[in-house]
Design a protein around this motif. Structure first.
Motif, short mmCIF file in Angstrom:
data_model
loop_
_atom_site.label_atom_id
_atom_site.label_comp_id
_atom_site.label_asym_id
_atom_site.label_seq_id
_atom_site.Cartn_x
_atom_site.Cartn_y
_atom_site.Cartn_z
N UNK A 64 71.00 71.91 -23.71
CA UNK A 64 71.20 70.92 -24.79
C UNK A 64 70.50 69.70 -24.59
N UNK A 65 70.37 69.28 -23.49
CA UNK A 65 69.52 67.97 -23.31
C UNK A 65 68.15 68.29 -23.94
N UNK A 66 67.62 69.41 -23.79
CA UNK A 66 66.23 69.68 -24.05
C UNK A 66 66.11 69.84 -25.55
N UNK A 67 67.32 70.04 -26.21
CA UNK A 67 67.41 70.46 -27.64
C UNK A 67 67.45 69.30 -28.39
N UNK A 68 67.89 67.98 -27.70
CA UNK A 68 68.18 66.76 -28.40
C UNK A 68 66.77 66.29 -28.99
N UNK A 69 67.00 65.90 -30.29
CA UNK A 69 65.85 65.40 -31.02
C UNK A 69 65.12 64.19 -30.46
N UNK A 70 63.54 64.21 -30.60
CA UNK A 70 62.84 63.06 -30.44
C UNK A 70 62.29 62.65 -31.76
N UNK A 71 62.21 61.25 -31.89
CA UNK A 71 61.70 60.72 -33.11
C UNK A 71 60.10 60.18 -32.62
N UNK A 72 59.11 60.84 -33.39
CA UNK A 72 57.77 60.68 -33.08
C UNK A 72 57.25 60.01 -34.31
N UNK A 73 56.26 59.10 -34.31
CA UNK A 73 55.79 58.65 -35.49
C UNK A 73 54.31 58.32 -35.49
N UNK A 74 53.57 58.37 -36.61
CA UNK A 74 52.24 57.92 -36.84
C UNK A 74 51.28 58.97 -35.77
N UNK A 75 51.23 60.23 -36.05
CA UNK A 75 50.63 61.39 -35.24
C UNK A 75 49.79 62.44 -36.18
N UNK A 76 49.05 62.83 -35.62
CA UNK A 76 48.18 64.05 -36.58
C UNK A 76 48.51 65.31 -36.02
N UNK A 77 48.73 66.26 -36.97
CA UNK A 77 49.40 67.63 -36.49
C UNK A 77 48.65 68.52 -37.67
N UNK A 78 47.97 69.66 -36.94
CA UNK A 78 47.19 70.56 -37.91
C UNK A 78 46.26 69.71 -38.93
N UNK A 79 45.73 68.79 -38.64
CA UNK A 79 44.88 67.98 -39.43
C UNK A 79 45.42 67.16 -40.75
N UNK A 80 46.82 67.12 -40.52
CA UNK A 80 47.53 66.31 -41.26
C UNK A 80 48.12 64.81 -40.64
N UNK A 81 48.23 64.02 -41.20
CA UNK A 81 48.73 62.61 -40.81
C UNK A 81 50.16 62.47 -40.95
N UNK A 82 50.91 62.37 -40.12
CA UNK A 82 52.27 62.28 -40.16
C UNK A 82 52.76 61.08 -39.83
N UNK A 83 53.87 60.39 -40.82
CA UNK A 83 54.13 59.14 -40.52
C UNK A 83 55.48 59.12 -39.34
N UNK A 84 56.21 59.90 -39.38
CA UNK A 84 57.50 60.05 -38.87
C UNK A 84 58.06 61.46 -38.84
N UNK A 85 58.55 61.94 -37.88
CA UNK A 85 58.98 63.26 -37.67
C UNK A 85 60.14 63.32 -36.55
N UNK A 86 60.89 64.07 -36.91
CA UNK A 86 61.95 64.49 -35.58
C UNK A 86 61.83 65.82 -35.14
N UNK A 87 61.58 66.04 -33.87
CA UNK A 87 61.45 67.40 -33.40
C UNK A 87 62.15 67.51 -32.17
N UNK A 88 62.25 68.65 -31.75
CA UNK A 88 62.97 69.10 -30.73
C UNK A 88 62.16 69.87 -29.73
N UNK A 89 62.19 69.83 -28.49
CA UNK A 89 61.33 70.66 -27.53
C UNK A 89 61.63 72.28 -27.57
N UNK A 90 62.88 72.65 -27.64
CA UNK A 90 63.18 74.02 -27.86
C UNK A 90 64.43 74.30 -28.50
#
Length: 127
Positions: A64-90
């Motif tokens: 459950x600790x590892x599923x906690x969302x992490x907010x990440x901003x200003x990054x590139x993923x698959x050649x796309x600029x992403x301003x803000x995204x919430x992702x979980x490790x697993x």
């Protein structure tokens, strides 16, 4: 900062959650898949928890600790600029196969790529 954003920003996980994250990550590297299927027995041995029920409760808390969302901003993923995204490790599920219990885990590839790109180690030791 909005209340939603504050809730999405997670403190660093516990030492055992980091240990589990490393095990998951390196197992996925060995298998060359973002999916990991690990027996509960192996994980219980990793954390020296011989009692099956106690171990499952403990592992569930770590997962459950590892599923906690992490907010990440200003990054590139698959050649796309992403301003803000919430992702979980697993994401994970417990499964039963031939009387043995396993944890079926899927690693979010965006999480891994973002952490490699920004050289941040929130969970995983990327050595």
């Amino acid at each position: 900062m909005s209340e939603i954003k504050k809730r999405l920003l997670k403190k660093h996980p516990s030492e055992d959650a980091v240990k589990l994250a490393n095990r998951i990550y390196y197992t996925s590297l060995q298998q060359r898949e973002p999916y990991v299927y690990i027996s509960m027995n192996a994980l219980c041995k990793l954390f020296n928890k011989p009692d099956a029920e106690e171990c499952k409760v403990y592992l569930t808390a770590l997962l459950e600790e590892l599923t906690e969302p992490v907010a990440v901003k200003d990054f590139t993923y698959n050649r796309k600029k992403i301003k803000w995204q919430v992702i979980s490790f697993i994401s994970y599920a417990f499964t039963l196969e031939n009387g043995d219990e396993y944890v079926d885990i899927e690693i979010d590839p965006m999480f891994i790529e973002v952490m490699k790109a920004v050289e941040v180690e929130p969970y995983i030791n990327f050595q």
